[in-house]
Design a protein around this motif. Sequence first.
Motif, PDB file in Angstrom:
ATOM      1  N   LEU B 109       0.907  -0.931   0.185  1.00  0.00           N
ATOM      2  CA  LEU B 109       0.117   0.266   0.277  1.00  0.00           C
ATOM      3  C   LEU B 109       0.852   1.498   0.137  1.00  0.00           C
ATOM      4  O   LEU B 109       0.669   2.109  -0.816  1.00  0.00           O
ATOM      5  N   LEU B 110       2.057   1.013   0.667  1.00  0.00           N
ATOM      6  CA  LEU B 110       3.045   2.519   0.643  1.00  0.00           C
ATOM      7  C   LEU B 110       3.649   2.346  -0.014  1.00  0.00           C
ATOM      8  O   LEU B 110       3.544   3.785  -1.024  1.00  0.00           O
ATOM      9  N   GLY B 113       0.656   2.286  -3.861  1.00  0.00           N
ATOM     10  CA  GLY B 113      -0.825   3.422  -2.680  1.00  0.00           C
ATOM     11  C   GLY B 113      -1.100   5.076  -3.808  1.00  0.00           C
ATOM     12  O   GLY B 113      -2.285   5.727  -4.001  1.00  0.00           O
ATOM     13  N   PRO B 114       0.224   5.647  -3.906  1.00  0.00           N
ATOM     14  CA  PRO B 114       0.574   7.072  -4.286  1.00  0.00           C
ATOM     15  C   PRO B 114      -0.321   6.174  -5.115  1.00  0.00           C
ATOM     16  O   PRO B 114      -1.142   7.857  -6.330  1.00  0.00           O
ATOM     17  N   PHE B 115       0.402   5.810  -5.912  1.00  0.00           N
ATOM     18  CA  PHE B 115      -0.201   5.668  -7.601  1.00  0.00           C
ATOM     19  C   PHE B 115      -1.612   5.392  -8.003  1.00  0.00           C
ATOM     20  O   PHE B 115      -2.559   5.740  -8.506  1.00  0.00           O
ATOM     21  N   LEU B 117      -3.784   6.408  -6.126  1.00  0.00           N
ATOM     22  CA  LEU B 117      -5.113   7.244  -5.580  1.00  0.00           C
ATOM     23  C   LEU B 117      -4.697   7.710  -6.651  1.00  0.00           C
ATOM     24  O   LEU B 117      -6.031   8.587  -7.312  1.00  0.00           O
ATOM     25  N   LEU B 118      -3.492   8.242  -7.529  1.00  0.00           N
ATOM     26  CA  LEU B 118      -3.522   9.038  -8.778  1.00  0.00           C
ATOM     27  C   LEU B 118      -4.514   8.689  -9.417  1.00  0.00           C
ATOM     28  O   LEU B 118      -5.135   9.493 -10.554  1.00  0.00           O
ATOM     29  N   GLY B 121      -8.264   8.826  -8.578  1.00  0.00           N
ATOM     30  CA  GLY B 121      -8.852  11.030  -9.098  1.00  0.00           C
ATOM     31  C   GLY B 121      -8.519  10.999 -10.172  1.00  0.00           C
ATOM     32  O   GLY B 121      -9.665  11.939 -10.811  1.00  0.00           O
ATOM     33  N   ALA B 122      -7.851  10.389 -11.203  1.00  0.00           N
ATOM     34  CA  ALA B 122      -7.677  10.644 -12.711  1.00  0.00           C
ATOM     35  C   ALA B 122      -9.013  10.374 -13.412  1.00  0.00           C
ATOM     36  O   ALA B 122      -9.884  11.006 -13.966  1.00  0.00           O
TER      37      ALA B 122
ATOM     38  N   LEU C 356      -4.989  18.267  -9.005  1.00  0.00           N
ATOM     39  CA  LEU C 356      -4.401  16.365  -9.080  1.00  0.00           C
ATOM     40  C   LEU C 356      -3.344  16.089  -8.615  1.00  0.00           C
ATOM     41  O   LEU C 356      -3.408  15.055  -7.753  1.00  0.00           O
ATOM     42  N   THR C 360      -2.251  14.489  -5.069  1.00  0.00           N
ATOM     43  CA  THR C 360      -1.787  13.083  -4.882  1.00  0.00           C
ATOM     44  C   THR C 360      -0.322  13.462  -4.284  1.00  0.00           C
ATOM     45  O   THR C 360       0.089  11.917  -3.481  1.00  0.00           O
ATOM     46  N   THR C 364       0.571  11.075  -0.971  1.00  0.00           N
ATOM     47  CA  THR C 364       1.682  10.769  -0.518  1.00  0.00           C
ATOM     48  C   THR C 364       3.207  10.520   0.682  1.00  0.00           C
ATOM     49  O   THR C 364       3.204  10.414   1.101  1.00  0.00           O
ATOM     50  N   TYR C 371       2.930   5.995   7.750  1.00  0.00           N
ATOM     51  CA  TYR C 371       2.536   4.437   7.136  1.00  0.00           C
ATOM     52  C   TYR C 371       3.952   3.656   8.501  1.00  0.00           C
ATOM     53  O   TYR C 371       2.965   2.754   8.732  1.00  0.00           O
TER      54      TYR C 371
END
Lengths: 177, 166, 660
Positions: B109-110, B113-115, B117-118, B121-122, C356, C360, C364, C371
Amino acid sequence: MRRLLFLLPLAVVLALVGALAWPILEGRDPRALPSVLLDKPVPAFDLPGLAADTGGLHSDELSGRPVLVNVFASWCAPCRQEIPLLVQLSAEGVPIYGIAYKDEPAATRKFLAQLGDPYRGVGVDRDGRIAIEFGVYGVPETYVIDGAGRIRHRHVGAVTEDVARRTLLPLLEELSK
Amino acid sequence: MTGRRVLRAAALAAVLFGALPAGAVQPDEMLRDPALEQRARELSAGVRCLVCQNQSIDDSNADLARDLRKLVRERLLAGDTDQQVLDYLTARYGPFVLLEPPKTRSTWLLWYGPFALLAVGAAGVAAAAALRARRRAEPEPLSAEERSRLEALLSDEAAGTNEDPR
Amino acid sequence: MIAELGHVALTVALMVALLQATVPLWGAARGDTGLTGFARPAALVQFGAVAIAFGALTHAYLVSDFSLVNVASNSHSAKPLIYKLSGVWGNHEGSMLLWVLILALFGAAVAAFGGNLPDGLRARTLAVQAMIGVGFLAFILFTSNPFERLSPAPIDGNGLNPLLQDIGLALHPPMLYLGYVGFSTTFSFAVAALLEGRVDPAWARWVRPWALAAWTMLTAGIALGSGWAYYELGWGGWWFWDPVENASFMPWLAGTALLHSAIVVEKRGALKSWTVLLALVAFSFSLLGTFLVRSGVLTSVHAFAVDPERGMFILGLLAVAIGASFILYAWRAPSMEGGGMFRPISREGGLVLNNLLMSTAAATVLIGTLYPLALETVTGEKVSVGAPYFEATFVPIMVPMILALGVGPLLAWKRGDLAGALGRLWVAALAAVGIGLSVLYLRGAPVGAAIGFGLAVWLAVSVITEWAERVRLFRIPLGQSVARALGLPRSAYGMSLAHLGVAVFIMGAVGETFFSSEVVRFAGPGDRIEIADRTLTFEGVINRNGPNYEAEVGVFVLPSGDRLESERRFYPVEGQRTTEAAIRSRPDADVYAVLGEPAGDGRWTVRIYVKSLVMWLWGGCGLMVLGGLVSLADRRLRVGAPGPRRASWRPAHAGVGDAD
C-alpha cells in the motif's frame, strides 16, 4: 451515492485520528525495536575473558538451561543502575552471563569489583561486533535464552525490579519446565 | 527542577531544524579503492542509524553508526554484493534498518498507494467531466419554481441590480 | 508580577475567545447586527491580550527571570540578547504561545481588513477563528503554561541547546508559523461558508488573498528552515524528508492546490466544493504538523520533548476541529455544485490537473510519513520510510506537474487549444531537449540530471514565452509591447515569478543532487586540498572565544584569497559541542568547509564539499515568495479593495493567471 462521496474526507480523518491515537494509548515507544532474532539460535561467538587467567564466553555455554545474557559497559549509566538487581537475581540462582560491550577490560574489572559481579561468565566484545550479531542497538540490553540456545526475549534498557519480576523471571520459569 | 523536566529539556532537540551536528564518515574508515568506497557511501546512506532519530549511518556520528559503517566496508571488502550487505544488516536489525522499505506485502500500500490514488483521482475527474458534459447535453426542463425564480432574476437584471440571486 | 500579568492576559484571551466563538454565531443566525458586530472588537481584544502574554514571557526571558520554570529550563543569563529573545519560542510552551499569538493576529487582521466582507460571513469567520483559539489557549493554560513558577528559583538557567543559538531560530519558526497558522483564516472562511451553505466567486475572491499570504509566508518559512539546516548541520543537507519537515510540506502542497482551485471558483464558479475541501485540508495538515512535532509518536531529528499527555490533547483538538468541519462539509457541500462549463483542455482543465497532482503529492507525503505508525499498529512490523521512498514516489508525480505547468498558462479559459499552445512552446521544448542532451553527453551526467535540467529549462522558457505572448513581443512595435508589459496586472507578474521560481528551484535541487563533490581527509597546516577543480589551502586551527562558547577555528584559503573559517564550538553552560560550517556561495557552486575532529598528530579531519547551484535553491524559493508578494500587491486582490459589495460579485477580471 454522490452524498457518500462527501463523507469520504470524514472517513479518512476518522481513520487518521485512530491511527494517531493508538500508539499513544498503548504507550508505544517509537524508538523501541523488536528483535528479529526471536526464536532464532544465539549467534555463535567465542569471546576472550576479562583477564588473561579468566575464561571468556563461548556461545555454547549459553545452551542447556534457560539463562539471561546481559550486554553492558562500565561507561553506561543505566548499567550501573541495574547491576545491584542483577547481583541479587544471581544470588537467587538465576544464571546470568555478561557481554562487556566496547569497554576496556580494566575498566570493566573495576566496575564489577565496585558494584558486584552478577555474571557466571563475561565475554569481552571490544569492537562491539558480537553485539551487532545480536542486533544490539543500545546498552544495556538483556536477552532471555532458552535451554535449546534460542533467543526468546529481549529487554532494552536497565532491568528494573518490575521488568525482572513480571517479565524475565516468569519467562525463565516457564522455559525451565 | 524535577527529573522529568530536566529530561524534557535535554530531550528537546530542536524546534524544527537541529539534529546533532553531523559529519559522519571519518577519513580513517574510508576504503582505499574509490569505487568500493563509493559503494559503501551509497549503501550507508540507505541504512538507518538505529540510535539516532531519523538519520542514515552516513549522516550520523553516533558510535553504533560508525560501527555499522565499518561493518558495511568489511562486508564489501569480503566481496559481498550490495544486496548481501543489506541482507546481512536486515537479518540482525530487521527491515527497520533500511531507509528504503522493501517491497513486501505489508508495504504494498505504501509503494503503490500513491499511484493508485492518482489513477483513482484521474478516473474521478474524467467521470465528473463526462457526467457534466452529458448533463449539459440534455438539460433538464426547468421546474415551475425554477422558472418563476428565473423570471424574477431576469426582471431584477432588467432593473439593474446585481445582487447575488440567492 | 509581570509573569502573573501574562498569565492573567492569557486567561482573559481565553474568555474573550469563548465569547467571540459564540456571540457572533448567534447573532448571524438571528440576523442581529449588534451581536455580529461583537466579532471585530473581540478579535482585536483577543489579539491584544495574547500579545500582552507574549510580551510578558519575552520580558521574563530578557531579564532572565529564572523563577519561571520555562525560563530556567531553556535560558541562561550568559546568553547573547538575540538568543534570549528567540529562546522564547525555542521550547514547547513558548512556541505554543507564539502559535496562538499568530492565530490571534490573523483573527485580528480579518477583523481589521475585512471591512468589505458581508456582515454574516465576517462574524462567522471570526467565530470559527476564535473556536480554534479557544482550543489552543486552553491547551496552553491547562497543559503547557509558560508562566509556571519555580520555587526556589535557581541561580541560573539550563541554557538553550547551542544548535538553536542561531539566527535561524530567530527567523524560521515565526515565519513558518505565520504560514502554517495563516491557513487558519482560509479554514475559518471555509467553515463560515459551509455554515452559510454558500460558496460563490465573491467568497473565493475574499479568501484568496489570505491563502496567498499564508502560502507566501509558509514558502519563506520552509526555505528559511531548509537554509538553516543547510549551514548548521555541518554537511550541507537541505531536505531530509523527515516527518517534521513533511509536516510543514503537506500544508504547503495543499495550500498550493487551494491557491489554484480558488482561481477557478473566482473566475468560473466551478470546483466550489473541492476548493472548500482544500481550504479545510490545508489547515488540517497544519494541525497534524503541530501534533506530530509535539506528541512524540514519530521519531524525528527536529521533534520537541515527547509528552503523550499533550499529544492526546492536541489530537483531541485536531479531531474536534477537523471532524466537525468535515461533518459540516459532508452535510452542506453536496448542494454546492454548478458553475461554468469547461472542456478538459482549457485553463480550468489545467488547474484541475494541477490540483489532482498536488493533492496526490500531498497524499503521498502523508502516506509515507504515517505508514510506519499505521503498519506497526496493524501488524506489529516496524519499517522505516526514508528519503529513498519519497524520491521514488514524490518526484515522479512532479514530472507531469512541471510539464503541464509550462502549458497551462497558455491555455484559454473554457476551451483551450492544446496544439496551438504546444506550437507556441517549440522554443521551450527545443531548449529543454538541448539542455538535457548536452548534460547527458557533454557532462556524462546521469539520466535523472538530464531530465531534471530539461524540465527546469522547459518551465523557465515556457514562462517567458507566456509573458512574451501577453505583451506580443516582436509582433507589435517594441514601444507598444513595453506599454502592454507595464499594463499587465501585478497578479500576472506574480504568477510568472512564482512559476519561474519553481524552475530555478529545480535547477538548484538537481544541481546540488547530481553535481556536488566531497573530500573527507586528514589535513595539517599548509596542506592543499583538491576538490572539483579548486584548491583550498588549510592554514591550520586557531582558538577564538565567543560570548558564551569557546571555539577552535579551522582556516581554509581559496586561491582567490577568500578565507573560510569553520568553527568547532564548545558551550560550557550546556556542555555541548556544535560545528559551524564555513560557506562561500557563488552562483555556480558553494564551497562548504567543515573542521572535524583532531587526529592527534597535529592534523585534523576536514570535510570540504563543493555543492553545485545551491544559490539557485534559495533563489528559486525567493522568486516564489516574491511572486506571492507581487500578487498580494495587486490592487484588485488587495484586502479590502473592491469597495462596495455589489462590485465584487463580478468575477470577470481578476487574479493570478489572468490571461484574457
